[in-house]
Design an enzyme around this catalytic site. Structure first.
Site, PDB file in Angstrom:
ATOM      1  N   GLY A 233      15.241  -0.446 -33.745  1.00  0.00           N
ATOM      2  CA  GLY A 233      14.498  -0.536 -35.003  1.00  0.00           C
ATOM      3  C   GLY A 233      15.238  -1.111 -36.183  1.00  0.00           C
ATOM      4  O   GLY A 233      14.643  -1.313 -37.247  1.00  0.00           O
ATOM      5  N   GLU A 268      18.867   1.458 -28.608  1.00  0.00           N
ATOM      6  CA  GLU A 268      18.061   0.432 -27.928  1.00  0.00           C
ATOM      7  C   GLU A 268      17.724  -0.695 -28.904  1.00  0.00           C
ATOM      8  O   GLU A 268      16.555  -0.934 -29.213  1.00  0.00           O
ATOM      9  CB  GLU A 268      16.752   1.056 -27.417  1.00  0.00           C
ATOM     10  CG  GLU A 268      16.921   2.231 -26.482  1.00  0.00           C
ATOM     11  CD  GLU A 268      15.594   2.944 -26.212  1.00  0.00           C
ATOM     12  OE1 GLU A 268      14.565   2.603 -26.834  1.00  0.00           O
ATOM     13  OE2 GLU A 268      15.602   3.853 -25.371  1.00  0.00           O
ATOM     14  N   PRO A 269      18.705  -1.419 -29.421  1.00  0.00           N
ATOM     15  CA  PRO A 269      18.380  -2.466 -30.397  1.00  0.00           C
ATOM     16  C   PRO A 269      17.878  -3.746 -29.716  1.00  0.00           C
ATOM     17  O   PRO A 269      18.337  -4.104 -28.631  1.00  0.00           O
ATOM     18  CB  PRO A 269      19.742  -2.736 -31.056  1.00  0.00           C
ATOM     19  CG  PRO A 269      20.724  -2.450 -29.970  1.00  0.00           C
ATOM     20  CD  PRO A 269      20.140  -1.344 -29.132  1.00  0.00           C
ATOM     21  N   GLY A 270      16.939  -4.383 -30.351  1.00  0.00           N
ATOM     22  CA  GLY A 270      16.465  -5.672 -29.861  1.00  0.00           C
ATOM     23  C   GLY A 270      16.677  -6.704 -30.950  1.00  0.00           C
ATOM     24  O   GLY A 270      17.582  -7.540 -30.913  1.00  0.00           O
ATOM     25  N   ARG A 271      15.859  -6.573 -32.000  1.00  0.00           N
ATOM     26  CA  ARG A 271      15.855  -7.543 -33.092  1.00  0.00           C
ATOM     27  C   ARG A 271      17.233  -7.749 -33.718  1.00  0.00           C
ATOM     28  O   ARG A 271      17.620  -8.882 -34.013  1.00  0.00           O
ATOM     29  CB  ARG A 271      14.884  -7.026 -34.161  1.00  0.00           C
ATOM     30  CG  ARG A 271      14.510  -8.042 -35.208  1.00  0.00           C
ATOM     31  CD  ARG A 271      13.682  -7.386 -36.323  1.00  0.00           C
ATOM     32  NE  ARG A 271      12.648  -6.520 -35.845  1.00  0.00           N
ATOM     33  CZ  ARG A 271      11.361  -6.854 -35.716  1.00  0.00           C
ATOM     34  NH1 ARG A 271      10.962  -8.056 -36.038  1.00  0.00           N
ATOM     35  NH2 ARG A 271      10.476  -5.975 -35.278  1.00  0.00           N
ATOM     36  N   TYR A 311       1.257  -9.983 -37.703  1.00  0.00           N
ATOM     37  CA  TYR A 311       1.779  -8.943 -38.603  1.00  0.00           C
ATOM     38  C   TYR A 311       1.933  -9.415 -40.045  1.00  0.00           C
ATOM     39  O   TYR A 311       2.590  -8.732 -40.827  1.00  0.00           O
ATOM     40  CB  TYR A 311       3.170  -8.482 -38.154  1.00  0.00           C
ATOM     41  CG  TYR A 311       3.334  -8.173 -36.703  1.00  0.00           C
ATOM     42  CD1 TYR A 311       2.696  -7.085 -36.124  1.00  0.00           C
ATOM     43  CD2 TYR A 311       4.166  -8.955 -35.909  1.00  0.00           C
ATOM     44  CE1 TYR A 311       2.880  -6.794 -34.790  1.00  0.00           C
ATOM     45  CE2 TYR A 311       4.358  -8.667 -34.564  1.00  0.00           C
ATOM     46  CZ  TYR A 311       3.706  -7.581 -34.009  1.00  0.00           C
ATOM     47  OH  TYR A 311       3.899  -7.298 -32.687  1.00  0.00           O
ATOM     48  N   CYS A 338      -7.090 -23.638 -33.578  1.00  0.00           N
ATOM     49  CA  CYS A 338      -8.359 -23.507 -34.293  1.00  0.00           C
ATOM     50  C   CYS A 338      -8.614 -22.082 -34.763  1.00  0.00           C
ATOM     51  O   CYS A 338      -9.539 -21.402 -34.296  1.00  0.00           O
ATOM     52  CB  CYS A 338      -9.484 -23.968 -33.391  1.00  0.00           C
ATOM     53  SG  CYS A 338      -9.124 -25.596 -32.754  1.00  0.00           S
ATOM     54  N   TYR A 367      11.064 -11.301 -30.437  1.00  0.00           N
ATOM     55  CA  TYR A 367       9.597 -11.275 -30.483  1.00  0.00           C
ATOM     56  C   TYR A 367       9.024 -12.651 -30.827  1.00  0.00           C
ATOM     57  O   TYR A 367       7.996 -12.766 -31.495  1.00  0.00           O
ATOM     58  CB  TYR A 367       9.098 -10.187 -31.455  1.00  0.00           C
ATOM     59  CG  TYR A 367       9.743  -8.844 -31.181  1.00  0.00           C
ATOM     60  CD1 TYR A 367       9.422  -8.138 -30.033  1.00  0.00           C
ATOM     61  CD2 TYR A 367      10.715  -8.311 -32.034  1.00  0.00           C
ATOM     62  CE1 TYR A 367      10.049  -6.930 -29.740  1.00  0.00           C
ATOM     63  CE2 TYR A 367      11.338  -7.099 -31.752  1.00  0.00           C
ATOM     64  CZ  TYR A 367      10.999  -6.413 -30.602  1.00  0.00           C
ATOM     65  OH  TYR A 367      11.617  -5.224 -30.324  1.00  0.00           O
TER      66      TYR A 367
HETATM   67  N1  LLP Z   1      13.031   1.006 -28.060  1.00  0.00           N
HETATM   68  C1  LLP Z   1      11.700   1.182 -27.952  1.00  0.00           C
HETATM   69  C2  LLP Z   1      11.197   2.342 -27.221  1.00  0.00           C
HETATM   70  C3  LLP Z   1      10.828   0.255 -28.542  1.00  0.00           C
HETATM   71  O1  LLP Z   1       9.517   0.439 -28.444  1.00  0.00           O
HETATM   72  C4  LLP Z   1      11.351  -0.863 -29.242  1.00  0.00           C
HETATM   73  C5  LLP Z   1      10.472  -1.849 -29.860  1.00  0.00           C
HETATM   74  C6  LLP Z   1      12.750  -1.018 -29.309  1.00  0.00           C
HETATM   75  C7  LLP Z   1      13.555  -0.048 -28.708  1.00  0.00           C
HETATM   76  C8  LLP Z   1      13.408  -2.177 -29.984  1.00  0.00           C
HETATM   77  O2  LLP Z   1      13.170  -2.214 -31.353  1.00  0.00           O
HETATM   78  P1  LLP Z   1      13.944  -3.272 -32.300  1.00  0.00           P
HETATM   79  O3  LLP Z   1      15.400  -2.875 -32.327  1.00  0.00           O
HETATM   80  O4  LLP Z   1      13.769  -4.617 -31.717  1.00  0.00           O
HETATM   81  O5  LLP Z   1      13.264  -3.122 -33.602  1.00  0.00           O
HETATM   82  N2  LLP Z   1       6.514  -7.339 -31.824  1.00  0.00           N
HETATM   83  C9  LLP Z   1       6.974  -6.649 -33.004  1.00  0.00           C
HETATM   84  C10 LLP Z   1       7.990  -5.606 -32.698  1.00  0.00           C
HETATM   85  C11 LLP Z   1       7.547  -4.579 -31.690  1.00  0.00           C
HETATM   86  C12 LLP Z   1       8.608  -3.570 -31.369  1.00  0.00           C
HETATM   87  C13 LLP Z   1       8.209  -2.726 -30.231  1.00  0.00           C
HETATM   88  N3  LLP Z   1       9.188  -1.760 -29.830  1.00  0.00           N
HETATM   89  C14 LLP Z   1       7.491  -7.677 -34.001  1.00  0.00           C
HETATM   90  O6  LLP Z   1       7.409  -8.867 -33.728  1.00  0.00           O
HETATM   91  O7  LLP Z   1       7.944  -7.314 -35.086  1.00  0.00           O
END
Ligand code: LLP
Length: 404
Positions: A233, A268-271, A311, A338, A367
């Site tokens: 997050g 659990e970082p993604g972004r 979003y 379109c 994403y």
């Molecule tokens: N762990 C869980 C259980 C999650 O559901 C998520 C993201 C993450 C970790 C990773 O979160 P991050 O570190 O990336 O914020 N499509 C949306 C974001 C959806 C996130 C869903 N869950 C966007 O484009 O902003």
């Protein structure tokens, strides 16, 4: 990734030459930026040495997963497809956690067979299913339970996941029932308490609240969890001078929490790992002039990058070559699809653009490609990775004949 004498560079390569070589729209990632993000992330929290599981849903390109695995990260997966892919990328099962509200029996069985670290369960119903499969296989399965801490992440509502009306996790009451019912199970071992309150979080307050709730809950149920999985997050700066998460404060709050609860932390970082390491290169097709504004029609559209349409997300857009005259008129950057929502950005003063000019859409590493589609029967873009002066294709552009 930087401007030098008005020209944009990916590491040592001019962005325009990359667009020429591989075509547009094109996702481009910087190897060294990913590396830097991983190193920084680990450094922020090095005092308690967490297990960092990259959230694969943010970017599931195989080459990127291999790099991330090589840098020592594990993976957070949410489907059998993601699980198979991270295993293929060489990430070890003992660094993999499986999240998600709707894992089906095939997915659960596969995860058990592969002996991953944790299946983070999100309901009693799922735990019943896990136990059934574990019993059938005569195995003991390590699980986490996802708590819904009823905490507002103060982010875009569509990516907020930790409030009681959201579908994720179980309530405090359910958690305590689960612990009582399953603490002596022969087939299930409760090892972890997990949470994830949302994405693109830029304030420390929601995290502090979340830690408070977990602390209170653990005190109340008096159960020792080997792991506490705090999810991901962490937000990034999509806009210049945007509010930022203070990692030092977040780390201090966790250290305080650990004084009372001695567990191994999982993230659990993604972004925050991949978001700002990716750019979308796109070409201007037309400048359609109307009385009030110029529509800059790009060859990238909402099928390539859906975040603005879905979003209302803002991604900065810049020309690869900043040199030129600037005009004070409203500009709307749009794609060819379109739908009125196929619009990326509205801005006031902008460089006088010409058709054919190459533009950059920033911070699309997370994403971006994973949410692309074939809407309007448009092929998905290619992906390129740059390491120093070497661009390599890590995903071919979809062939239009294949999608026909
Ligand atoms: N762990 C869980 C259980 C999650 O559901 C998520 C993201 C993450 C970790 C990773 O979160 P991050 O570190 O990336 O914020 N499509 C949306 C974001 C959806 C996130 C869903 N869950 C966007 O484009 O902003």
């Amino acid at each position: 990734m930087y401007y030098k004498k008005n020209k944009y560079f990916f590491e040592k390569i001019n962005a325009i030459s990359v667009a020429k070589e591989f075509g547009t729209p094109l996702y481009v990632y910087s190897y060294n930026k990913i590396k830097k993000n991983v190193i920084n992330f680990k450094n922020y929290f090095k005092s308690f040495n967490p297990l960092v599981c990259f959230s694969v849903k943010s970017n599931s390109n195989l080459s990127i997963l291999k790099i991330i695995g090589k840098f020592g990260l594990g993976a957070d997966v949410v489907s059998i497809g993601e699980l198979m892919k991270v295993l293929k990328a060489g990430i070890k099962p003992n660094k993999i956690v499986f999240s998600g509200v709707g894992k089906n029996s095939k997915e659960i069985e596969y995860a058990i067979k592969k002996k991953i670290l944790l299946i983070n369960a999100e309901s009693v119903e799922e735990i019943i299913e896990i136990e059934k499969i574990a019993k059938k296989r005569k195995e003991i399965v390590n699980i986490g339970i996802r708590l819904n801490p009823d905490t507002d992440a103060k982010t875009i509502s569509k990516i907020s996941t930790g409030k009681k009306e959201d579908k994720f996790g179980v309530s405090e009451k359910k958690l305590s029932e689960i612990i009582n019912n399953y603490k002596s199970s022969k087939f299930i071992k409760i090892k972890c308490l997990s949470v994830h309150i949302g994405s693109q979080i830029t304030s420390n307050k929601p995290y502090d609240m979340m830690l408070k709730v977990i602390n209170r809950v653990i005190n109340k149920i008096k159960f020792k969890f080997e792991y506490i999985d705090l999810g991901g997050g962490m937000g990034i700066e999509y806009e210049i001078k945007q509010k930022k998460l203070n990692y030092k404060n977040y780390c201090d709050s966790i250290k305080n929490f650990l004084k009372k609860n001695n567990s191994k932390i999982i993230f659990e970082p993604g972004r925050s790992i991949i978001g700002d390491a990716g750019i979308l290169l796109t070409k201007v097709i037309y400048i359609k002039k109307t009385r009030n504004k110029n529509f800059v029609i790009l060859d990238a559209a909402m099928n390539d990058l859906i975040r603005p349409a879905l979003y209302n997300a803002k991604h900065r857009i810049n020309p690869c070559d900043k040199k030129g005259k600037y005009e004070k008129k409203l500009h709307e950057f749009v794609g060819p699809i379109c739908e009125t929502s196929d619009s990326f950005l509205l801005t006031k003063k902008y460089k006088k653009l010409k058709p054919g000019e190459i533009m950059l859409i920033h911070d699309v590493g997370a994403y971006g490609m994973v949410l692309s589609s074939n809407y309007n029967l448009r092929p998905k873009p290619a992906e390129v990775l740059i390491n120093g002066s070497k661009p390599i294709i890590i995903k071919k552009r979809q062939n239009i004949r294949d999608i026909i």
